[in-house]
Design an enzyme around this catalytic site. Structure first.
Site, short mmCIF file in Angstrom:
data_model
loop_
_atom_site.label_atom_id
_atom_site.label_comp_id
_atom_site.label_asym_id
_atom_site.label_seq_id
_atom_site.Cartn_x
_atom_site.Cartn_y
_atom_site.Cartn_z
N LYS A 79 0.85 -1.20 0.00
CA LYS A 79 0.00 0.00 0.00
C LYS A 79 0.89 1.25 0.00
O LYS A 79 1.86 1.33 0.76
CB LYS A 79 -0.88 -0.02 1.24
N SER A 154 -9.72 1.51 2.49
CA SER A 154 -8.87 2.32 1.65
C SER A 154 -7.77 1.54 0.93
O SER A 154 -7.21 2.05 -0.06
CB SER A 154 -8.22 3.44 2.49
N SER A 178 -10.00 -0.71 6.56
CA SER A 178 -9.36 -0.60 5.25
C SER A 178 -8.62 -1.83 4.73
O SER A 178 -8.27 -1.88 3.56
CB SER A 178 -8.38 0.57 5.24
N1 GLN Z 1 -13.50 4.05 5.84
C1 GLN Z 1 -12.88 4.43 7.06
C2 GLN Z 1 -12.46 5.88 6.99
O1 GLN Z 1 -12.72 6.47 6.01
C3 GLN Z 1 -11.69 3.54 7.38
C4 GLN Z 1 -10.50 3.84 6.59
C5 GLN Z 1 -9.29 3.04 7.03
O2 GLN Z 1 -9.41 2.01 7.67
N2 GLN Z 1 -8.12 3.57 6.71
O3 GLN Z 1 -11.91 6.42 7.87
#
Ligand code: GLN
Length: 472
Positions: A79, A154, A178
């Protein structure tokens, strides 16, 4: 001739051991797959062809010497929020578009020591803020099962890369879902480890009390191999724990599985609900005891998370000021440099979170919002502690719906936040959670979430590998 990119870590390792192919062969196969498919999928933000082939050559030498572990010579994707020395690390943000990482994250150091081959850096929601992968400054990642749909975020690129055989495995990070969300949407396995199980050193921070790095792979067995390699104490991260992963013999037979009654309510897609309930039934037929449990504060988790995460984000992102890192715009004075650099560098969702975060942390509102949210977080943690005094593991959905259409919810941030309903409490409580492919709605995969108590990844993995055989 077999397609090398279809192999699991375990199978590729066997092939390397038997001399059926080399790490260079494997790496070339993945690089070709990326070249052939990524124009459409947009899973990679950068591909490190040269250094990947160098990694592979080094690995082949190690393999020849006979002294090598299971990750040696196996190509992976990372990532683009995790630093790999000498490679760009953008966080999918314009503000870091040309930023080159000056050192390796601790997880990368561990992978490199194990002989891993790093193919490149994967797409994500900008600074990991999002659940669909659409908030990337470099365009959304597509779901390989249906390219009109999102991969889930994400860690969108990491999910797609594994599902589309562009990498044998990948690393993601999970602040509120994410790793689990893209794994569920893309039909692969993803583990969000216990807070502190894996070092965060070298991960661009989003919400530091919630962030965890973890693996995404094709099988539970592969997840275990990666998790063993990246977990443990790191002196560069004071929150990391001395953690020695030991296999567990936990069996479905006699296992107490908790099913939270608050999770099966309006808003959960009926077809997703059916897949999750069928998976629970299969576990029951294999001898597990199913118990309805209650997580009474679950309904406050979203509000709590969307105060705490933006608060931490606003503090963490203050470092991107146009002076210290990345994009720097000229201005008539210092304030003007800040305004222009941040104004042009950050995308809409990141700005929204910074504004929310600074608002709830401001002196007039701190007690009303931030402090309250911390109190609620404690209650959510207590709910799980009570649950785990009665059951061994908790089964739940990962997402209330299968992968959404690209663009379907981009104008409605709140609708996007609602998709995190089943994943965020796990981060608020610092627990481990895994997404296991459990079925499909049409051609769209749906993951079952298995949540364990702190540092019980071994129990989760033991049960997931038994279920894996029953669900597929
Ligand atoms: N969807 C969640 C957010 O927008 C989690 C994102 C994540 O785990 N980085 O914060």
């Amino acid at each position: 001739m077999i397609d090398l990119t279809e192999l699991t870590i375990k199978q590729a390792h066997e092939g390397l051991k038997n001399g059926d192919f080399t790490s260079v062969d494997l790496t070339k196969a993945y690089l070709k797959k990326i070249k052939d498919t990524d124009k459409e999928l947009n899973a990679f933000l950068s591909v490190a062809e040269e250094s990947a082939l160098e990694d592979a050559k080094k690995a082949d030498e190690k393999i020849k010497s006979g002294n090598f572990g299971e990750l040696c010579g196996i190509p992976c994707a990372i990532k683009d929020a995790i630093l790999v020395e000498g490679q760009k690390c953008t966080g999918a943000s314009k503000i870091l578009e040309n930023y080159v990482a000056p050192y390796n994250a601790s997880v990368i150091k561990k992978l490199k020591d194990a002989g891993a081959v790093i193919l490149g850096k994967t797409n994500l929601d900008e600074f990991a803020m999002g659940g669909s992968g659409e908030n990337s400054a470099f365009g959304p990642t597509k779901n390989p099962h249906d390219t009109t749909r999102v991969a889930g975020g994400s860690s969108s690129g990491s999910g797609t890369a594994v599902a589309a055989n562009q990498a044998c495995y990948a690393l993601g990070s999970d602040t509120g879902g994410s790793i689990r969300m893209p794994s569920s949407n893309c039909g692969v396995v993803g583990l969000k480890p216990t807070y502190g199980a894996v070092s965060r050193y070298g991960l661009i921070p989003y919400g530091s009390s919630l962030d965890q790095i973890g693996p995404i792979a094709k099988t539970v067995e592969d997840i275990k191999i990666i998790f063993k390699a990246i977990s443990g104490k790191d002196e560069m991260d004071a929150t990391s724990t001395n953690y020695n992963f030991e296999d567990s013999q936990t069996s479905l037979k006699g296992l107490k599985i908790g099913v939270p009654k608050e999770y099966f309510v309006k808003g959960l897609d009926p077809e997703v609900e059916k897949i999750i309930k069928d998976a629970i039934k299969k576990a029951e037929s294999a001898g597990a005891e199913i118990k309805e449990i209650s997580l009474p504060n679950a309904e406050f988790a979203l509000a709590c998370y969307y105060i705490i995460a933006p608060s931490e984000a606003s503090a963490n992102l203050a470092r991107f000021d146009g002076i210290r890192y990345g994009l720097s715009e000229n201005g008539k004075d210092l304030l003007d440099v800040y305004l222009k650099s941040k104004g042009h560098g950050f995308g809409a969702e990141v700005k929204r979170r910074i504004i929310i975060g600074t608002y709830v942390l401001s002196s007039g509102y701190y007690d009303a919002y931030y402090k309250k949210a911390q109190e609620v977080r404690k209650l959510i943690q207590q709910d799980f502690a009570d649950a785990f005094s009665k059951v061994d593991l908790i089964f739940a959905p990962v997402s209330p719906v299968p992968a959404i259409k690209i663009g379907e919810k981009t104008d409605d941030p709140l609708a996007n936040y609602l998709m995190d309903i089943y994943t965020i409490s796990v981060n608020l409580a610092g627990l481990p959670g895994l997404s296991l492919p459990a079925g499909k709605v049409g051609k769209l995969p749906v993951g079952l979430q298995i949540i364990g108590n702190h540092f019980q990844e071994n129990k989760i993995l033991a049960i997931a590998s038994q279920l894996e055989k029953l669900l597929t």
